[in-house]
Design a protein around this motif. Structure first.
Motif, mmCIF file in Angstrom:
data_model
loop_
_atom_site.group_PDB
_atom_site.id
_atom_site.type_symbol
_atom_site.label_atom_id
_atom_site.label_comp_id
_atom_site.label_asym_id
_atom_site.label_seq_id
_atom_site.Cartn_x
_atom_site.Cartn_y
_atom_site.Cartn_z
ATOM 1 N N GLY A 55 0.788 -1.223 0.000
ATOM 2 C CA GLY A 55 0.000 0.000 0.000
ATOM 3 C C GLY A 55 0.819 1.271 0.000
ATOM 4 O O GLY A 55 0.302 2.348 0.295
ATOM 5 N N LEU A 56 2.093 1.178 -0.317
ATOM 6 C CA LEU A 56 2.966 2.352 -0.382
ATOM 7 C C LEU A 56 2.993 2.891 -1.806
ATOM 8 O O LEU A 56 2.312 2.377 -2.687
ATOM 9 C CB LEU A 56 4.365 1.956 0.098
ATOM 10 N N SER A 57 3.774 3.904 -2.058
ATOM 11 C CA SER A 57 3.878 4.439 -3.418
ATOM 12 C C SER A 57 5.251 5.057 -3.647
ATOM 13 O O SER A 57 5.964 5.383 -2.703
ATOM 14 C CB SER A 57 2.787 5.486 -3.679
ATOM 15 N N ALA A 58 5.590 5.189 -4.916
ATOM 16 C CA ALA A 58 6.796 5.892 -5.368
ATOM 17 C C ALA A 58 8.100 5.287 -4.866
ATOM 18 O O ALA A 58 9.095 5.993 -4.692
ATOM 19 C CB ALA A 58 6.721 7.376 -5.010
ATOM 20 N N LEU A 59 8.130 3.983 -4.640
ATOM 21 C CA LEU A 59 9.372 3.315 -4.250
ATOM 22 C C LEU A 59 10.112 2.848 -5.497
ATOM 23 O O LEU A 59 9.517 2.681 -6.556
ATOM 24 C CB LEU A 59 9.074 2.098 -3.365
ATOM 25 N N THR A 60 11.403 2.619 -5.374
ATOM 26 C CA THR A 60 12.209 2.070 -6.458
ATOM 27 C C THR A 60 12.690 0.692 -6.037
ATOM 28 O O THR A 60 13.383 0.560 -5.020
ATOM 29 C CB THR A 60 13.423 2.978 -6.752
ATOM 30 N N ALA A 61 12.282 -0.328 -6.796
ATOM 31 C CA ALA A 61 12.654 -1.705 -6.468
ATOM 32 C C ALA A 61 14.164 -1.824 -6.302
ATOM 33 O O ALA A 61 14.939 -1.240 -7.075
ATOM 34 C CB ALA A 61 12.157 -2.659 -7.551
ATOM 35 N N GLY A 62 14.592 -2.552 -5.275
ATOM 36 C CA GLY A 62 16.004 -2.763 -5.003
ATOM 37 C C GLY A 62 16.616 -1.741 -4.062
ATOM 38 O O GLY A 62 17.759 -1.902 -3.635
ATOM 39 N N THR A 63 15.867 -0.690 -3.717
ATOM 40 C CA THR A 63 16.385 0.356 -2.836
ATOM 41 C C THR A 63 16.310 -0.071 -1.377
ATOM 42 O O THR A 63 15.249 -0.491 -0.912
ATOM 43 C CB THR A 63 15.575 1.664 -3.019
ATOM 44 N N PRO A 64 17.407 0.028 -0.623
ATOM 45 C CA PRO A 64 17.347 -0.239 0.816
ATOM 46 C C PRO A 64 16.415 0.782 1.472
ATOM 47 O O PRO A 64 16.437 1.965 1.128
ATOM 48 C CB PRO A 64 18.781 -0.038 1.301
ATOM 49 N N MET A 65 15.601 0.341 2.435
ATOM 50 C CA MET A 65 14.669 1.221 3.128
ATOM 51 C C MET A 65 15.019 1.254 4.611
ATOM 52 O O MET A 65 15.431 0.245 5.190
ATOM 53 C CB MET A 65 13.233 0.736 2.934
ATOM 54 N N TYR A 66 14.870 2.417 5.217
ATOM 55 C CA TYR A 66 15.277 2.643 6.597
ATOM 56 C C TYR A 66 14.101 3.123 7.437
ATOM 57 O O TYR A 66 13.125 3.660 6.913
ATOM 58 C CB TYR A 66 16.385 3.711 6.649
ATOM 59 N N LEU A 67 14.225 2.973 8.755
ATOM 60 C CA LEU A 67 13.262 3.553 9.678
ATOM 61 C C LEU A 67 13.516 5.044 9.717
ATOM 62 O O LEU A 67 14.608 5.487 10.079
ATOM 63 C CB LEU A 67 13.437 2.952 11.079
#
Length: 108
Positions: A55-67
């Motif tokens: 349910g998120l948006s505008a992410l780029t596959a393969g990108t590390p995500m942080y808190l």
């Protein structure tokens, strides 16, 4: 189900407080789960520990995500002294993160 000590916004990263109650993540605590559905406070909520945040948006596959410092996932690792830097997973599509929290580091 876990009790949330405060209202949760959908797709919020959560942490456990000293009582074991899930609360919204911030940049000074270690993430250990997330909620997909928002709640009122206090309320029982399904806290996912190892799954996919949808349910998120505008992410780029393969990108590390942080808190992020607000409890939301971000592609930018925190850099403020005293905050926690923790990779929470990797974007697997424009709308999803594979939630697999890494060890957290407190920034000096």
């Amino acid at each position: 189900l876990r009790t949330c000590g405060a209202a949760q916004i959908a797709q919020t990263i959560v942490v456990s407080d000293s009582n074991g109650t899930s609360i919204a993540g911030t940049g000074t605590r270690v993430a250990n789960g997330f909620v997909l559905a928002g709640t009122t406070s206090p309320a029982a909520a399904t806290v996912y520990l190892d799954s996919t945040i949808t349910g998120l948006s505008a992410l780029t596959a393969g990108t590390p995500m942080y808190l992020g410092v607000t409890g939301a996932a971000t592609a930018t690792a925190p850099s403020t002294s005293g905050y926690t830097s923790q990779q929470i997973g990797t974007a697997i599509s424009a709308t999803e993160i594979a939630f697999r929290p890494f060890a957290a580091i407190t920034l000096a």
